[in-house]
Design a protein around this motif. Sequence first.
Motif, PDB file in Angstrom:
ATOM      1  N   LEU A 183      23.928  25.777 -23.880  1.00  0.00           N
ATOM      2  CA  LEU A 183      23.387  26.061 -25.166  1.00  0.00           C
ATOM      3  C   LEU A 183      22.023  25.264 -25.423  1.00  0.00           C
ATOM      4  CD1 LEU A 183      26.840  25.247 -27.111  1.00  0.00           C
ATOM      5  CD2 LEU A 183      25.974  27.447 -26.463  1.00  0.00           C
ATOM      6  N   LEU A 184      21.896  24.087 -25.054  1.00  0.00           N
ATOM      7  CA  LEU A 184      20.712  23.535 -25.008  1.00  0.00           C
ATOM      8  C   LEU A 184      19.274  24.271 -24.393  1.00  0.00           C
ATOM      9  CD1 LEU A 184      21.586  19.585 -24.532  1.00  0.00           C
ATOM     10  CD2 LEU A 184      21.087  21.045 -26.634  1.00  0.00           C
ATOM     11  N   ALA A 228      18.633  27.008 -26.793  1.00  0.00           N
ATOM     12  CA  ALA A 228      17.707  26.444 -27.705  1.00  0.00           C
ATOM     13  C   ALA A 228      16.463  25.891 -27.506  1.00  0.00           C
ATOM     14  CB  ALA A 228      18.750  25.390 -28.473  1.00  0.00           C
ATOM     15  N   ALA A 268      33.036  27.648 -27.841  1.00  0.00           N
ATOM     16  CA  ALA A 268      31.573  28.002 -27.864  1.00  0.00           C
ATOM     17  C   ALA A 268      31.155  29.474 -27.242  1.00  0.00           C
ATOM     18  CB  ALA A 268      30.752  27.182 -27.106  1.00  0.00           C
ATOM     19  N   ASP A 316      31.480  27.901 -34.326  1.00  0.00           N
ATOM     20  CA  ASP A 316      30.990  26.794 -34.900  1.00  0.00           C
ATOM     21  C   ASP A 316      30.133  25.751 -34.136  1.00  0.00           C
ATOM     22  OD1 ASP A 316      33.482  26.049 -34.451  1.00  0.00           O
ATOM     23  OD2 ASP A 316      33.333  24.192 -35.758  1.00  0.00           O
ATOM     24  N   ILE A 366      27.573  26.124 -31.609  1.00  0.00           N
ATOM     25  CA  ILE A 366      26.063  25.914 -31.653  1.00  0.00           C
ATOM     26  C   ILE A 366      25.560  25.143 -32.882  1.00  0.00           C
ATOM     27  CG2 ILE A 366      23.758  27.173 -31.176  1.00  0.00           C
ATOM     28  CD1 ILE A 366      25.451  29.348 -29.997  1.00  0.00           C
ATOM     29  N   PHE A 367      26.003  25.531 -34.039  1.00  0.00           N
ATOM     30  CA  PHE A 367      25.470  24.768 -35.343  1.00  0.00           C
ATOM     31  C   PHE A 367      25.734  23.532 -35.138  1.00  0.00           C
ATOM     32  CE2 PHE A 367      26.237  23.002 -39.324  1.00  0.00           C
ATOM     33  CZ  PHE A 367      25.103  23.402 -40.080  1.00  0.00           C
ATOM     34  N   ILE A 371      26.241  21.452 -32.392  1.00  0.00           N
ATOM     35  CA  ILE A 371      25.386  20.650 -31.528  1.00  0.00           C
ATOM     36  C   ILE A 371      24.129  20.651 -31.989  1.00  0.00           C
ATOM     37  CG2 ILE A 371      24.179  21.163 -29.291  1.00  0.00           C
ATOM     38  CD1 ILE A 371      27.295  20.516 -28.895  1.00  0.00           C
ATOM     39  N   GLY A 372      23.477  21.510 -32.639  1.00  0.00           N
ATOM     40  CA  GLY A 372      22.007  21.237 -33.476  1.00  0.00           C
ATOM     41  C   GLY A 372      22.439  20.087 -34.201  1.00  0.00           C
ATOM     42  N   PHE A 373      23.161  20.248 -35.307  1.00  0.00           N
ATOM     43  CA  PHE A 373      23.447  19.061 -36.051  1.00  0.00           C
ATOM     44  C   PHE A 373      23.578  17.809 -35.695  1.00  0.00           C
ATOM     45  CE2 PHE A 373      25.665  16.516 -39.189  1.00  0.00           C
ATOM     46  CZ  PHE A 373      25.263  16.910 -40.524  1.00  0.00           C
TER      47      PHE A 373
END
Lengths: 159, 159, 159, 159
Positions: free
Chosen positions: C33-34, C37, C109, C115, C117-118, C120-122
Amino acid sequence: MEIQIFTVGGTIDKIYFDAKSEFKIGEPQIGELLQEANVNFSWRLDSLLRKDSLEMTDTDRELIHQRVAECELDHVLITHGTDTMVDTARCLMDIPGKVVVLTGSMQPARLRVSDAIFNIGFAIATLQARPPGVYVAMNGTAFDPLHVHKNWDQQRFEE
Amino acid sequence: MEIQIFTVGGTIDKIYFDAKSEFKIGEPQIGELLQEANVNFSWRLDSLLRKDSLEMTDTDRELIHQRVAECELDHVLITHGTDTMVDTARCLMDIPGKVVVLTGSMQPARLRVSDAIFNIGFAIATLQARPPGVYVAMNGTAFDPLHVHKNWDQQRFEE
Amino acid sequence: MEIQIFTVGGTIDKIYFDAKSEFKIGEPQIGELLQEANVNFSWRLDSLLRKDSLEMTDTDRELIHQRVAECELDHVLITHGTDTMVDTARCLMDIPGKVVVLTGSMQPARLRVSDAIFNIGFAIATLQARPPGVYVAMNGTAFDPLHVHKNWDQQRFEE
Amino acid sequence: MEIQIFTVGGTIDKIYFDAKSEFKIGEPQIGELLQEANVNFSWRLDSLLRKDSLEMTDTDRELIHQRVAECELDHVLITHGTDTMVDTARCLMDIPGKVVVLTGSMQPARLRVSDAIFNIGFAIATLQARPPGVYVAMNGTAFDPLHVHKNWDQQRFEE
């Protein structure tokens, strides 16, 4: 051509229930998938069962047999768990005059990567193009139920 | 059965290039899609063109015709832009002894929701089950190229 | 700023094993996921456990506590199952001088809609911007571990 | 905390219009993304513009400045095209007493793989945790608008 769809459960319809921390069989996914594909044929959808196919009983198969035999349409698609899909397919081979296609998926349709949508597309074309009979539509092949098995190690169907 | 796949571009292969802030035709998507579906038939893939189908010329169609006619395999799948897919299909109708299926998508395969995967699955089964001839496989129907058009308002193919 | 990531399991890392017809915890998802992004900070990833958080023991929490306390970096992200995330968070509150953020997800994931990815970003931004302490980063809020619980009916965290 | 969201266009909101064979800016995606993440804070959403950021004019930036300055809420999130996001951010630096975060994405939110959801999650936490000021939240970093640029070759923001 109008198509009758029966859903009986299986991996294809599994969704994740956080409350129980497990995947369970949810609403049939095929209706939403057909809408996303914007198909221009008519179809009817009946959810008969919501079972892992390992849990299906002879009574369940009798129900499926009865509903397919009594169906007024000649083209019947069944979404089914993969573990006993071949058994159910063989049970339906005595029904004359209909094209019956069984499909499902190894990965739930709700996953980002799944074989579900491909398999549904493949099954629909098989239903339209093949002569009367019963077919197991998996892994890009329309198998004869008498000559197919699920290869557990390779995670796919083969002759 | 072994399948020959030719890709010539179209929406199905579009990816987003941030550097130019636009969608352009990228690598053929069908190979990755077939791997995700874990199909158990053999296939060869050749990328002939990467064009929006509105930009295709007579020379382009001659190239496609030549490659299909010369192909040693009898089952040929072509992924193609939707705007002139029917024109190309008609050009290929004089090739004897082969099943030729054209497909594509209204939405790029890379989108979270797209008709691409369904269409590929549908096209593969059409290729396997239909008699020799040319078919436009879109929106869950295997169309005769002489009796199909793209309905722009409804965004789908119909007779 | 360099970030230490510890993964201990939970829904976020669940993948579907067809062989057993069930969802199990697989490889940590956060690394992929990182990369998707395309983040421009440095990070280290260690997989400590692969457990449903309901199955975590005191010994497991001692291991996590030890690894966080001994970590040479001051910013620590932990991906964790949601059921006992708050318990683990409280155990870590005696560790001085570090920002520790726990996150996870209600949906795996790997699902088309999740929820993960959101969250992880948060969680990453919480880690960068908050003062030293322990935070539960779920549902778009950085909670104090002493004033948060998982609402099972609403399927989300709240004060 | 209640958050004001302004959308002005950019790649994040691009959808594919088959009728024109091109990607155009559609409805703001952020509302749907926040619902999928099941966030438990309040937010208001206003769509001010729908532009590729290369097409934004001084008048457009004056409009954005006016709406942010007049906004009764102290936390403002702006989804914006990446090409001139930094220019808009600098224009807003004279507004006192508010936390203003700009974010967007290199890949449309509708793609199967996109940085959009991560960036939204990251931006929301930045908004909640940082002191008043203007921030460019991209690639997992909350940048000072005076010390950031978009690296076109690497396709990411850096100091």
